[in-house]
Design a protein around this motif. Structure first.
Motif, PDB file in Angstrom:
ATOM      1  N   THR A   1      -5.902  11.460  37.521  1.00  0.00           N
ATOM      2  CA  THR A   1      -5.796  11.920  36.140  1.00  0.00           C
ATOM      3  C   THR A   1      -7.193  12.036  35.555  1.00  0.00           C
ATOM      4  O   THR A   1      -7.995  11.101  35.663  1.00  0.00           O
ATOM      5  CB  THR A   1      -4.959  10.951  35.298  1.00  0.00           C
ATOM      6  OG1 THR A   1      -3.665  10.800  35.883  1.00  0.00           O
ATOM      7  CG2 THR A   1      -4.787  11.468  33.875  1.00  0.00           C
ATOM      8  N   THR A   2      -7.499  13.176  34.962  1.00  0.00           N
ATOM      9  CA  THR A   2      -8.786  13.363  34.302  1.00  0.00           C
ATOM     10  C   THR A   2      -8.556  13.625  32.820  1.00  0.00           C
ATOM     11  O   THR A   2      -7.502  14.147  32.427  1.00  0.00           O
ATOM     12  CB  THR A   2      -9.560  14.535  34.916  1.00  0.00           C
ATOM     13  OG1 THR A   2      -8.775  15.732  34.795  1.00  0.00           O
ATOM     14  CG2 THR A   2      -9.852  14.278  36.381  1.00  0.00           C
ATOM     15  N   ASN A   3      -9.567  13.293  32.013  1.00  0.00           N
ATOM     16  CA  ASN A   3      -9.395  13.380  30.567  1.00  0.00           C
ATOM     17  C   ASN A   3     -10.746  13.601  29.897  1.00  0.00           C
ATOM     18  O   ASN A   3     -11.714  12.903  30.201  1.00  0.00           O
ATOM     19  CB  ASN A   3      -8.737  12.082  30.064  1.00  0.00           C
ATOM     20  CG  ASN A   3      -8.667  11.995  28.558  1.00  0.00           C
ATOM     21  OD1 ASN A   3      -9.647  11.660  27.925  1.00  0.00           O
ATOM     22  ND2 ASN A   3      -7.527  12.287  28.002  1.00  0.00           N
ATOM     23  N   PHE A   4     -10.795  14.592  29.017  1.00  0.00           N
ATOM     24  CA  PHE A   4     -11.980  14.793  28.179  1.00  0.00           C
ATOM     25  C   PHE A   4     -11.536  14.760  26.732  1.00  0.00           C
ATOM     26  O   PHE A   4     -10.570  15.434  26.354  1.00  0.00           O
ATOM     27  CB  PHE A   4     -12.656  16.128  28.480  1.00  0.00           C
ATOM     28  CG  PHE A   4     -13.785  16.435  27.526  1.00  0.00           C
ATOM     29  CD1 PHE A   4     -15.021  15.818  27.676  1.00  0.00           C
ATOM     30  CD2 PHE A   4     -13.594  17.305  26.462  1.00  0.00           C
ATOM     31  CE1 PHE A   4     -16.051  16.077  26.790  1.00  0.00           C
ATOM     32  CE2 PHE A   4     -14.617  17.572  25.571  1.00  0.00           C
ATOM     33  CZ  PHE A   4     -15.857  16.956  25.735  1.00  0.00           C
ATOM     34  N   SER A   5     -12.236  13.986  25.907  1.00  0.00           N
ATOM     35  CA  SER A   5     -11.856  13.877  24.497  1.00  0.00           C
ATOM     36  C   SER A   5     -13.079  14.052  23.608  1.00  0.00           C
ATOM     37  O   SER A   5     -14.204  13.686  23.984  1.00  0.00           O
ATOM     38  CB  SER A   5     -11.186  12.529  24.217  1.00  0.00           C
ATOM     39  OG  SER A   5     -12.067  11.466  24.505  1.00  0.00           O
ATOM     40  N   ALA A   6     -12.832  14.620  22.447  1.00  0.00           N
ATOM     41  CA  ALA A   6     -13.870  14.797  21.436  1.00  0.00           C
ATOM     42  C   ALA A   6     -13.290  14.401  20.088  1.00  0.00           C
ATOM     43  O   ALA A   6     -12.173  14.799  19.744  1.00  0.00           O
ATOM     44  CB  ALA A   6     -14.357  16.242  21.411  1.00  0.00           C
ATOM     45  N   VAL A   7     -14.048  13.612  19.331  1.00  0.00           N
ATOM     46  CA  VAL A   7     -13.608  13.157  18.005  1.00  0.00           C
ATOM     47  C   VAL A   7     -14.700  13.510  17.001  1.00  0.00           C
ATOM     48  O   VAL A   7     -15.865  13.132  17.173  1.00  0.00           O
ATOM     49  CB  VAL A   7     -13.341  11.637  17.982  1.00  0.00           C
ATOM     50  CG1 VAL A   7     -12.880  11.205  16.590  1.00  0.00           C
ATOM     51  CG2 VAL A   7     -12.313  11.255  19.034  1.00  0.00           C
TER      52      VAL A   7
ATOM     53  N   PHE B   1     -15.417  11.188  28.758  1.00  0.00           N
ATOM     54  CA  PHE B   1     -14.767  11.728  29.951  1.00  0.00           C
ATOM     55  C   PHE B   1     -14.253  10.555  30.777  1.00  0.00           C
ATOM     56  O   PHE B   1     -14.989   9.590  31.027  1.00  0.00           O
ATOM     57  CB  PHE B   1     -15.728  12.567  30.799  1.00  0.00           C
ATOM     58  CG  PHE B   1     -15.102  13.043  32.085  1.00  0.00           C
ATOM     59  CD1 PHE B   1     -14.237  14.124  32.091  1.00  0.00           C
ATOM     60  CD2 PHE B   1     -15.348  12.378  33.281  1.00  0.00           C
ATOM     61  CE1 PHE B   1     -13.639  14.554  33.268  1.00  0.00           C
ATOM     62  CE2 PHE B   1     -14.750  12.794  34.462  1.00  0.00           C
ATOM     63  CZ  PHE B   1     -13.889  13.889  34.449  1.00  0.00           C
ATOM     64  N   ALA B   2     -13.011  10.639  31.196  1.00  0.00           N
ATOM     65  CA  ALA B   2     -12.410   9.540  31.957  1.00  0.00           C
ATOM     66  C   ALA B   2     -11.651  10.100  33.154  1.00  0.00           C
ATOM     67  O   ALA B   2     -11.130  11.223  33.121  1.00  0.00           O
ATOM     68  CB  ALA B   2     -11.470   8.720  31.078  1.00  0.00           C
ATOM     69  N   ALA B   3     -11.602   9.315  34.201  1.00  0.00           N
ATOM     70  CA  ALA B   3     -10.824   9.672  35.391  1.00  0.00           C
ATOM     71  C   ALA B   3     -10.129   8.418  35.893  1.00  0.00           C
ATOM     72  O   ALA B   3     -10.721   7.330  35.912  1.00  0.00           O
ATOM     73  CB  ALA B   3     -11.720  10.261  36.478  1.00  0.00           C
ATOM     74  N   ARG B   4      -8.874   8.581  36.283  1.00  0.00           N
ATOM     75  CA  ARG B   4      -8.113   7.450  36.823  1.00  0.00           C
ATOM     76  C   ARG B   4      -7.459   7.874  38.127  1.00  0.00           C
ATOM     77  O   ARG B   4      -6.830   8.926  38.207  1.00  0.00           O
ATOM     78  CB  ARG B   4      -7.047   6.977  35.834  1.00  0.00           C
ATOM     79  CG  ARG B   4      -6.289   5.744  36.348  1.00  0.00           C
ATOM     80  CD  ARG B   4      -5.386   5.164  35.289  1.00  0.00           C
ATOM     81  NE  ARG B   4      -4.316   6.056  34.931  1.00  0.00           N
ATOM     82  CZ  ARG B   4      -3.422   5.807  33.977  1.00  0.00           C
ATOM     83  NH1 ARG B   4      -3.527   4.711  33.260  1.00  0.00           N
ATOM     84  NH2 ARG B   4      -2.462   6.658  33.711  1.00  0.00           N
ATOM     85  N   TYR B   5      -7.619   7.022  39.132  1.00  0.00           N
ATOM     86  CA  TYR B   5      -7.049   7.283  40.446  1.00  0.00           C
ATOM     87  C   TYR B   5      -6.081   6.160  40.786  1.00  0.00           C
ATOM     88  O   TYR B   5      -6.414   4.978  40.664  1.00  0.00           O
ATOM     89  CB  TYR B   5      -8.157   7.351  41.500  1.00  0.00           C
ATOM     90  CG  TYR B   5      -7.653   7.500  42.922  1.00  0.00           C
ATOM     91  CD1 TYR B   5      -7.164   8.705  43.382  1.00  0.00           C
ATOM     92  CD2 TYR B   5      -7.666   6.410  43.792  1.00  0.00           C
ATOM     93  CE1 TYR B   5      -6.699   8.843  44.688  1.00  0.00           C
ATOM     94  CE2 TYR B   5      -7.206   6.537  45.103  1.00  0.00           C
ATOM     95  CZ  TYR B   5      -6.723   7.756  45.538  1.00  0.00           C
ATOM     96  OH  TYR B   5      -6.262   7.887  46.819  1.00  0.00           O
ATOM     97  N   ALA B   6      -4.879   6.546  41.198  1.00  0.00           N
ATOM     98  CA  ALA B   6      -3.875   5.558  41.594  1.00  0.00           C
ATOM     99  C   ALA B   6      -3.353   5.921  42.974  1.00  0.00           C
ATOM    100  O   ALA B   6      -3.044   7.096  43.239  1.00  0.00           O
ATOM    101  CB  ALA B   6      -2.721   5.515  40.590  1.00  0.00           C
ATOM    102  N   ARG B   7      -3.264   4.928  43.833  1.00  0.00           N
ATOM    103  CA  ARG B   7      -2.745   5.155  45.187  1.00  0.00           C
ATOM    104  C   ARG B   7      -1.725   4.087  45.518  1.00  0.00           C
ATOM    105  O   ARG B   7      -1.972   2.897  45.322  1.00  0.00           O
ATOM    106  CB  ARG B   7      -3.857   5.151  46.220  1.00  0.00           C
ATOM    107  CG  ARG B   7      -3.324   5.397  47.634  1.00  0.00           C
ATOM    108  CD  ARG B   7      -4.410   5.689  48.630  1.00  0.00           C
ATOM    109  NE  ARG B   7      -3.846   5.989  49.953  1.00  0.00           N
ATOM    110  CZ  ARG B   7      -3.356   7.156  50.325  1.00  0.00           C
ATOM    111  NH1 ARG B   7      -3.360   8.164  49.469  1.00  0.00           N
ATOM    112  NH2 ARG B   7      -2.861   7.347  51.536  1.00  0.00           N
TER     113      ARG B   7
END
Length: 729
Positions: free
Chosen positions: A525-531, A586-592
């Motif tokens: 899962t990748t995520n980019f956020s701006a506030v 920017f965030a990334a989450r890896y699940a296995r």
């Protein structure tokens, strides 16, 4: 009895079918009742040998689907499969059965026989209906059935003794090759395959097999094409036809990379399991492995026993080029028992309105409810305590694709930190209330979410609303989403009306995310956020110590409160932060998932217009001790720089016009440079007969090292949470 029951069930449906407006094919108003009736007829009348009664009842059901808007194409197809089953298996009317099956295939090319109701006669009629597909080829199964037949009796034209053409040994081989070449030019791929196979069987020519493989590839029969291309390459190599061998291998490799795959995961604790993909039964070793398939829609049907009870499963998936679809078999009780109270209600109904009322009462929403309570607490070495009870709930209707939920949290904060003591303020306690609501609705592959929340404190009122739109792509293996949230906060002073003193803060938050199913066990899962934030968020209670120019350089990190008070300027200067702020992350989450455990790793990078930069790394390793008990260790590391205006000791100079202080100043340690390490453990225990109750306990120790702050250089925090949750279906 079944016929009377059907009349009671279908009387209002037949009338309604004549007036219904068009509805989506995926959900028609009479689907549920017709499916129940079909299953009931097969389980009762057909099994008992009452074939005429079964046929009459199914013909009555056809009236409920007289208008296409009344029943979906999939349900109409199942109805005609049931008719064909009764005609072929019970009444031995093969031609009528073939016609019924052909209608079913026309309604839904992916429809399959009922696995528990098959016989040689039924399968023969089914095969004949399948082989009579459209000239253009229809779906992959239709193509495969027709192309595989290959015999002269399936061909539109047959060999009648014509002499061989020049270069041919046999007249039959040259005759069918000419027809195959003609069919290729006319883009009649199935005829090309059938004639090509007939030619090859009459006279073994490598070029003919190459032609067959080419037509299979264009017909969408990629699995068969790869096999024939490889056979062509082998034969051409033996005959030293190098160019054809190289070309066949190249095309085989190209197609192999494009072939979709299906992974069928078998359920636990199931016996006598039989799994069919579009009517073809899978071997035991194929379950859990990648199965190459031709592109298009596949229907997976499974039957088996769980605790001795017959159960079944059915799901259709559409796989395209290069895609891999994973289907997890979840067996459920077969069919649906008809509510006898509903039958009685219908039999007693005197008017159409009374019939409709009976149906409406029986259509219960298939809801899943999840709710729970959480109690969490926090304590740290800086004398801050927080106790937070929370109630949450969520309601989902998986069949209709909607849901809503909410939560209510209460924070009770007690603080006597160094900063409070530094301003000569007493220990204080206050409450914060946080209600939140949200809901979503699926429109096909698009999910639309709306949510809102508030935070209410004695001196701060925050509210936010937002929406998220997500779309499932590539068989739900890629799900991008876009979110927007608007927040409006009012900051004040405790005990003072907002009309007397208040500051407004607005935030616009945009979030772009996407999840990727990498394989059957891994998700990224990748995520980019701006506030974008505007408004004065300075704390009206926070006073910043300032120092004379000759004193400030001698102030050391961690300087005690007594020392700071001795050297500081006597004036009490309020905090002042910038009036706007832009945050980016920017965030990334890896699940296995492994056989009995799950690894989850997350990384987040952050920067803002105040000059603060941060990195956060989080690890969890969840291990299943048993079906009911799961434990996990937790580790988190965080490091950040300070804001551009952060100073250990702010300088204030005395001038003829007064004390000159820095325009921007803060004492908030969370805006200074620091590193933090968190470690903890958690466990979840499932209990109840259906394991739908869960008790979750977790605890963390949080160590923070402040690199350039007054008063304290480190802080130990302790956090614990206990959650009780319940799933009700």
């Amino acid at each position: 009895m079944i016929r009377r029951l059907a009349q009671a069930l279908l009387a209002p449906l037949v009338a309604a079918a004549l007036t219904l407006a068009p509805a989506p094919a995926s959900a028609a108003p009479n689907d549920e009742e017709v499916e129940v009736l079909v299953q009931t007829v097969l389980e009762a009348s057909y099994k008992e040998g009452k074939y005429q009664e079964a046929l009459d009842t199914l013909n009555l059901a056809k009236q409920a689907c007289a208008k296409k808007s009344a029943c979906s194409s999939k349900v109409r197809a199942k109805l005609y499969v049931a008719l064909g089953t009764v005609l072929a298996g019970g009444m031995k009317k093969s031609s009528e059965a073939k016609a019924a099956f052909a209608t079913a295939i026309k309604e839904d090319p992916t429809v399959a026989l009922f696995p528990d109701f098959t016989s040689r006669e039924i399968e023969k009629a089914w095969s004949d209906a399948r082989s009579a597909g459209s000239p253009s080829g229809g779906n992959p199964e239709t193509k495969e059935a027709k192309a595989a037949s290959g015999g002269s009796k399936k061909l539109k034209a047959t060999y009648e003794g014509q002499p061989p053409a020049r270069g041919w040994r046999t007249g039959e081989g040259s005759f069918y090759h000419e027809l195959a070449t003609k069919a290729e030019k006319e883009r009649e791929w199935l005829d090309c395959i059938a004639y090509g196979r007939a030619s090859y069987e009459a006279e073994d020519r490598t070029s003919t097999r190459f032609l067959v493989a080419a037509c299979e590839a264009r017909a969408g029969l990629w699995v068969e094409a790869v096999s024939d291309y490889e056979a062509t390459a082998e034969a051409a190599s033996r005959k030293n036809i190098r160019q054809m061998a190289a070309q066949a291998r190249s095309r085989a490799d190209e197609l192999r990379a494009k072939i979709p795959k299906i992974i069928v995961q078998k359920p636990a604790n199931a016996t006598d399991l039989k799994v069919r993909v579009n009517g073809v039964e899978l071997a035991e070793d194929q379950l859990g492995a990648e199965i190459p398939v031709n592109p298009g829609e596949r229907t997976i049907i499974a039957t088996g026993k769980v605790n001795g009870a017959e159960q079944s499963f059915e799901q259709s998936v559409n796989v395209g080029e290069g895609e891999t679809a994973t289907v997890e078999i979840k067996l459920v009780p077969k069919g649906k028992a008809i509510d006898r109270a509903l039958v009685q209600c219908m039999q007693n109904a005197q008017t159409q309105d009374q019939f409709d009322e009976c149906i409406a009462k029986n259509r219960k929403l298939p809801l899943n409810l999840k709710f729970g309570l959480e109690f969490s607490a926090y304590h740290d070495s800086d004398k801050v305590d927080v106790v937070s009870p929370t109630f949450f709930f969520n309601v989902e209707n998986p069949t209709s694709g909607w849901g809503f939920g909410g939560s209510f949290l209460v924070d009770v904060v007690t603080a006597a930190s160094t900063d409070i003591v530094a301003t000569a303020s007493p220990r204080w306690t206050e409450q914060r209330y946080v209600p939140a609501l949200g809901g979503h609705k699926k429109f096909g592959d698009v999910d639309v979410n709306l949510h809102a929340a508030m935070s209410i404190e004695p001196d701060y009122l925050a509210s936010s609303v937002g929406t998220t739109v997500a779309i499932d792509l590539r068989q739900k293996t890629v799900t991008p989403s876009l979110s927007y949230d608007f927040s409006y906060d009012i900051a004040g002073r405790s005990g003072t009306s907002y009309e007397v003193f208040s500051r407004r803060i607005q935030r616009h938050a945009l979030d772009l995310a996407s999840s990727f199913v990498l394989d059957k066990n891994s998700v990224l899962t990748t995520n980019f956020s701006a506030v974008i934030e505007s408004g004065d968020s300075s704390k009206p209670y926070r006073y910043i110590p300032t120092f004379a120019p000759d004193i400030a350089p001698r102030v050391l990190p961690g300087q005690s409160l007594a020392t700071v008070n001795f050297y500081r300027n006597p004036e009490r200067i309020l905090e002042q932060l910038p009036l706007d702020r832009q945050r980016f992350a920017f965030a990334a989450r890896y699940a296995r998932r492994f056989s009995a455990s799950t690894l989850r790793a997350e990384e987040r990078l952050y920067a803002d217009s105040w000059g603060l930069k941060a990195t956060t790394t989080d690890f969890r390793y969840l291990y299943d001790i048993s079906e009911r008990v799961r434990i996990w260790p937790h580790f988190r590391f965080h490091a950040q720089t300070g804001a551009a205006f952060w100073q250990l000791a702010y300088v204030a100079e005395r001038t003829p016009t007064g004390l000159q202080v820095p325009a921007l100043r803060t004492g908030d340690r969370e805006l200074g440079p620091l590193v933090g390490v968190t470690g903890g453990l958690g466990t979840r225990i499932a209990f109840g007969e259906a394991k739908n109750w869960g008790l979750i306990a977790s605890g963390d120790v949080i160590y923070t090292r402040f690199l350039n702050t007054l008063f304290i250089l480190q802080r130990f925090g302790y956090f614990g949470a206990l959650t009780l949750e319940v799933d009700v279906e």
